[in-house]
Design an enzyme around this catalytic site. Structure first.
Site, PDB file in Angstrom:
ATOM      1  N   HIS A  72       0.779  -1.235   0.000  1.00 56.90           N
ATOM      2  CA  HIS A  72       0.000   0.000   0.000  1.00 56.90           C
ATOM      3  C   HIS A  72       0.813   1.289   0.000  1.00 56.90           C
ATOM      4  O   HIS A  72       0.230   2.369   0.012  1.00 56.90           O
ATOM      5  CB  HIS A  72      -0.956  -0.002   1.201  1.00 56.90           C
ATOM      6  CG  HIS A  72      -0.278  -0.121   2.539  1.00 56.90           C
ATOM      7  ND1 HIS A  72      -0.965   0.013   3.728  1.00 56.90           N
ATOM      8  CD2 HIS A  72       1.012  -0.369   2.884  1.00 56.90           C
ATOM      9  CE1 HIS A  72      -0.132  -0.143   4.744  1.00 56.90           C
ATOM     10  NE2 HIS A  72       1.070  -0.372   4.253  1.00 56.90           N
ATOM     11  N   HIS A  73       2.140   1.199   0.028  1.00 54.17           N
ATOM     12  CA  HIS A  73       2.943   2.429   0.073  1.00 54.17           C
ATOM     13  C   HIS A  73       3.372   2.937  -1.300  1.00 54.17           C
ATOM     14  O   HIS A  73       3.770   4.099  -1.426  1.00 54.17           O
ATOM     15  CB  HIS A  73       4.203   2.215   0.917  1.00 54.17           C
ATOM     16  CG  HIS A  73       3.935   1.983   2.372  1.00 54.17           C
ATOM     17  ND1 HIS A  73       3.163   2.827   3.134  1.00 54.17           N
ATOM     18  CD2 HIS A  73       4.338   0.976   3.202  1.00 54.17           C
ATOM     19  CE1 HIS A  73       3.107   2.364   4.371  1.00 54.17           C
ATOM     20  NE2 HIS A  73       3.800   1.240   4.429  1.00 54.17           N
ATOM     21  N   ALA A  74       3.332   2.087  -2.324  1.00 47.29           N
ATOM     22  CA  ALA A  74       3.796   2.526  -3.645  1.00 47.29           C
ATOM     23  C   ALA A  74       2.934   3.678  -4.151  1.00 47.29           C
ATOM     24  O   ALA A  74       1.710   3.661  -4.045  1.00 47.29           O
ATOM     25  CB  ALA A  74       3.759   1.365  -4.631  1.00 47.29           C
TER      26      ALA A  74
END
Length: 391
Positions: A132-134
């Protein structure tokens, strides 16, 4: 809609490997699948499906074309990784075939979304996903392609008008929030350790969505040290009411196991039993608010033997309609497999021995001097009025 559940799995996802010593050890994926098999969850109503990798046209639903090209270049020649895209860093080292492994994981989440939307399955799980950080134009936090955002974007492309995303990873779901910051069709809810004490230092309650989408970004910033009671209290004080008001057609959830008290990279104190309770709650909420349409993803989790496989096997079992009794013994064959692969001793039971209890925020009142209750109230005040709800 089919009553069947799908588990997205291709052994090649274990090629998502940042190298020796990196916390994101792909053994956690392999051990989870082996535990799923040891409990024979891959039989009966659960269908194991390998989706194709996400192609460039799918990746471009979220990611910039220049970034995809940069990932391809780093994949072919890791030494040439361009750090301006977050590649070749300590968090996201470049490795051979990085694009292929990342696109394969993304493809599993997109395939899960397609199966649920088209009615091929009621629930679909991709525990290899939840990266979920990209960001649209860069890698971050062990994440190359944002499969959660891609799954949501695909649902919108297929005609979904309201998608809810609920993220219970210990880290803020910043990449998903950023992807849909100005899109009122997507409600993003993230419960995470407070940004003062943990990467990525975002996810304040005041982050509530962009112009035209006010109130669709929801952030619960939990104090370090929050345990089962506080974590469950915060979840139930925020998520059910918002989903009831938003009326999603599909619920996408992210189940990072790094909230656990044994996780080495964060500071919450949640048990496996509470993680299981939240997975059950997400399942129930999908049936209550989204006609059962549920896409469940993995995420973080760096206690790769003691926590991650058990947590995600519970998730798979709940989605399959075959929940595992927490007191169940872990199959002996799996414990031998753990020792063979890691030289670590595996846990014996599917529980931490906890019976999670929590007090309802509305019915039992709140303590204005309590830091957990302050965090919950800050979130409710920031976003509930935008949904016609009382804070």
């Amino acid at each position: 809609m089919s009553g069947r559940a799908q588990l997205m799995w291709d052994e090649a996802v274990t090629g998502y490997d940042f190298g020796s010593g990196h916390p994101m050890d792909p053994v956690r994926l392999a051990l989870t699948m082996r535990l799923v098999e040891a409990f024979e969850l891959d039989r009966g109503p659960l269908e194991v499906v390998a989706a194709k990798p996400a192609g460039d046209s799918t990746l471009r639903l979220v990611h910039r074309e220049d970034y995809i090209a940069a990932v391809r270049r780093a994949s072919a020649d890791p030494a040439a990784a361009d750090s301006s895209y977050g590649l070749g860093t300590a968090d996201d080292p470049a490795f051979p075939r990085m694009h292929e492994a990342s696109a394969l994981i993304a493809g599993q989440s997109v395939g899960a979304a397609e199966a649920v939307w088209r009615g091929d399955a009621a629930h679909a799980v991709n525990f290899t996903g939840g990266l979920h950080h990209a960001m649209p134009g860069g890698a971050a936090g062990f994440c190359i392609y944002n499969d959660a955002s891609l799954a949501i974007a695909r649902l919108l492309e297929l005609g979904a008008e309201r998608v809810a995303y609920v993220d219970v990873d210990v880290h803020h779901g910043d990449g998903v929030q950023a992807a849909f910051w100005e899109d009122p069709r997507v409600l993003t809810v993230s419960l995470h350790e407070h940004p003062r004490t943990l990467f990525p230092q975002t996810g304040w309650p005041e982050e509530t969505g962009g112009a035209g989408a006010e109130g669709t970004a929801v952030n619960v910033a939990l104090p370090a040290g929050t345990g089962d009671e506080g974590w469950l209290r915060a979840f139930h004080a925020v998520v059910p009411e918002l989903l009831g008001a938003f009326r999603p057609q599909v619920i996408v959830t992210q189940h990072g196991a790094d909230t656990h008290f044994e996780d080495p990279l964060a500071h919450l104190a949640v048990s496996l039993d509470a993680q299981r309770a939240v997975a059950e709650a997400c399942h129930d909420l999908a049936h209550e608010h989204a006609d059962g349409r549920w896409v469940a993803l993995g995420g973080g989790g760096y206690a790769v033997v003691d926590v991650v496989p058990r947590s995600w096997t519970h998730l798979v079992a709940i989605a399959a309609g075959r929940p595992i009794e927490p007191t169940s013994m872990v199959p002996e064959a799996w414990r031998h497999e753990v020792f063979r692969r890691t030289r670590q001793l595996a846990p014996h039971r599917m529980t931490d021995g906890r019976t999670p209890q929590w007090r309802d925020f509305i019915d039992e009142g709140y303590d204005p001097a309590d830091r957990l209750d302050q965090a919950v109230l800050a979130t409710r005040r920031a976003v509930f009025p935008a949904h016609g709800l009382l804070p």
